[in-house]
Design a protein around this motif. Structure first.
Motif, PDB file in Angstrom:
ATOM      1  N   VAL A 112       0.882  -1.166   0.000  1.00 37.03           N
ATOM      2  CA  VAL A 112       0.000   0.000   0.000  1.00 37.03           C
ATOM      3  C   VAL A 112       0.921   1.217   0.000  1.00 37.03           C
ATOM      4  N   THR A 113       0.454   2.292  -0.592  1.00 35.90           N
ATOM      5  CA  THR A 113       1.270   3.500  -0.613  1.00 35.90           C
ATOM      6  C   THR A 113       1.166   4.205   0.733  1.00 35.90           C
ATOM      7  N   SER A 114       2.093   5.103   0.983  1.00 31.33           N
ATOM      8  CA  SER A 114       2.035   5.852   2.245  1.00 31.33           C
ATOM      9  C   SER A 114       0.780   6.719   2.290  1.00 31.33           C
ATOM     10  N   GLN A 115       0.343   7.232   1.138  1.00 33.81           N
ATOM     11  CA  GLN A 115      -0.886   8.031   1.109  1.00 33.81           C
ATOM     12  C   GLN A 115      -2.103   7.172   1.485  1.00 33.81           C
ATOM     13  N   GLU A 116      -2.156   5.950   0.979  1.00 34.50           N
ATOM     14  CA  GLU A 116      -3.258   5.043   1.324  1.00 34.50           C
ATOM     15  C   GLU A 116      -3.230   4.702   2.810  1.00 34.50           C
ATOM     16  N   ALA A 117      -2.055   4.440   3.320  1.00 32.10           N
ATOM     17  CA  ALA A 117      -1.930   4.115   4.741  1.00 32.10           C
ATOM     18  C   ALA A 117      -2.310   5.317   5.600  1.00 32.10           C
ATOM     19  N   ASP A 118      -1.837   6.513   5.217  1.00 29.39           N
ATOM     20  CA  ASP A 118      -2.174   7.731   5.974  1.00 29.39           C
ATOM     21  C   ASP A 118      -3.667   7.990   5.983  1.00 29.39           C
ATOM     22  N   GLY A 161     -12.168   7.895  14.543  1.00 33.27           N
ATOM     23  CA  GLY A 161     -13.146   7.029  15.203  1.00 33.27           C
ATOM     24  C   GLY A 161     -13.912   6.121  14.273  1.00 33.27           C
ATOM     25  N   GLN A 162     -13.567   6.132  13.006  1.00 38.38           N
ATOM     26  CA  GLN A 162     -14.249   5.252  12.049  1.00 38.38           C
ATOM     27  C   GLN A 162     -13.628   3.864  12.121  1.00 38.38           C
ATOM     28  N   ASP A 163     -14.479   2.860  12.098  1.00 36.14           N
ATOM     29  CA  ASP A 163     -13.998   1.472  12.119  1.00 36.14           C
ATOM     30  C   ASP A 163     -13.944   0.988  10.680  1.00 36.14           C
ATOM     31  N   VAL A 164     -12.796   1.189  10.027  1.00 35.04           N
ATOM     32  CA  VAL A 164     -12.667   0.859   8.611  1.00 35.04           C
ATOM     33  C   VAL A 164     -11.598  -0.214   8.420  1.00 35.04           C
ATOM     34  N   GLU A 165     -11.767  -0.962   7.344  1.00 39.01           N
ATOM     35  CA  GLU A 165     -10.804  -2.000   6.998  1.00 39.01           C
ATOM     36  C   GLU A 165      -9.545  -1.357   6.422  1.00 39.01           C
ATOM     37  N   PRO A 166      -8.404  -2.005   6.580  1.00 45.51           N
ATOM     38  CA  PRO A 166      -7.178  -1.451   5.976  1.00 45.51           C
ATOM     39  C   PRO A 166      -7.277  -1.493   4.452  1.00 45.51           C
ATOM     40  N   PRO A 167      -6.507  -0.655   3.786  1.00 48.50           N
ATOM     41  CA  PRO A 167      -6.559  -0.650   2.322  1.00 48.50           C
ATOM     42  C   PRO A 167      -6.050  -1.970   1.744  1.00 48.50           C
ATOM     43  N   GLU A 168      -6.543  -2.296   0.547  1.00 54.68           N
ATOM     44  CA  GLU A 168      -6.125  -3.519  -0.135  1.00 54.68           C
ATOM     45  C   GLU A 168      -4.695  -3.358  -0.644  1.00 54.68           C
ATOM     46  N   CYS A 169      -3.938  -4.396  -0.499  1.00 54.67           N
ATOM     47  CA  CYS A 169      -2.590  -4.411  -1.078  1.00 54.67           C
ATOM     48  C   CYS A 169      -2.689  -4.580  -2.584  1.00 54.67           C
ATOM     49  N   HIS A 170      -1.784  -3.964  -3.303  1.00 52.23           N
ATOM     50  CA  HIS A 170      -1.758  -4.068  -4.755  1.00 52.23           C
ATOM     51  C   HIS A 170      -0.317  -4.056  -5.238  1.00 52.23           C
ATOM     52  N   VAL A 171      -0.145  -4.357  -6.512  1.00 52.98           N
ATOM     53  CA  VAL A 171       1.192  -4.386  -7.114  1.00 52.98           C
ATOM     54  C   VAL A 171       1.545  -3.011  -7.623  1.00 52.98           C
TER      55      VAL A 171
END
Length: 96
Positions: A71-77, A86-96
């Motif tokens: 994941v990119t740093s922007q996606e992680a941030d 406070g949002q309960d969200v799933e982590p971003p999907e990994c991609h190539v």
């Protein structure tokens, strides 16, 4: 409670350190033997955790080299910002 076998071990420490250990043991109303066992036990536990963390990093790097998933740093941030809000969200999907 399980009983583990204990065996004596000798360590050499300088006089100053020995006196410091004894002062701490006296202040805690423990023996210097107890204090040194506790210190060694905590040190070993901490270092085992540090080594496991390091190994996890090595394994993650090898996995990334093998499959390129990331994941990119922007996606992680962005994900962390949502969690912090406070949002309960799933982590971003990994991609190539």
């Amino acid at each position: 409670m399980t009983t583990t076998a204990t065996r004596p071990m000798t360590i050499k420490i300088d006089l100053d350190t020995r006196e410091r250990v004894q002062r701490l043991a006296d202040a805690r109303q423990r023996t210097s033997h107890w204090l040194m066992r506790e210190a060694i036990s905590q040190y070993v536990e901490r270092e085992e955790k540090r080594q496991a963390y390091r190994q996890d990093g090595i394994n993650a790097w090898k996995a990334y080299q093998a499959n390129g998933l990331h994941v990119t740093s922007q996606e992680a941030d962005a994900w962390l910002d949502k969690l912090e809000a406070g949002q309960d969200v799933e982590p971003p999907e990994c991609h190539v």
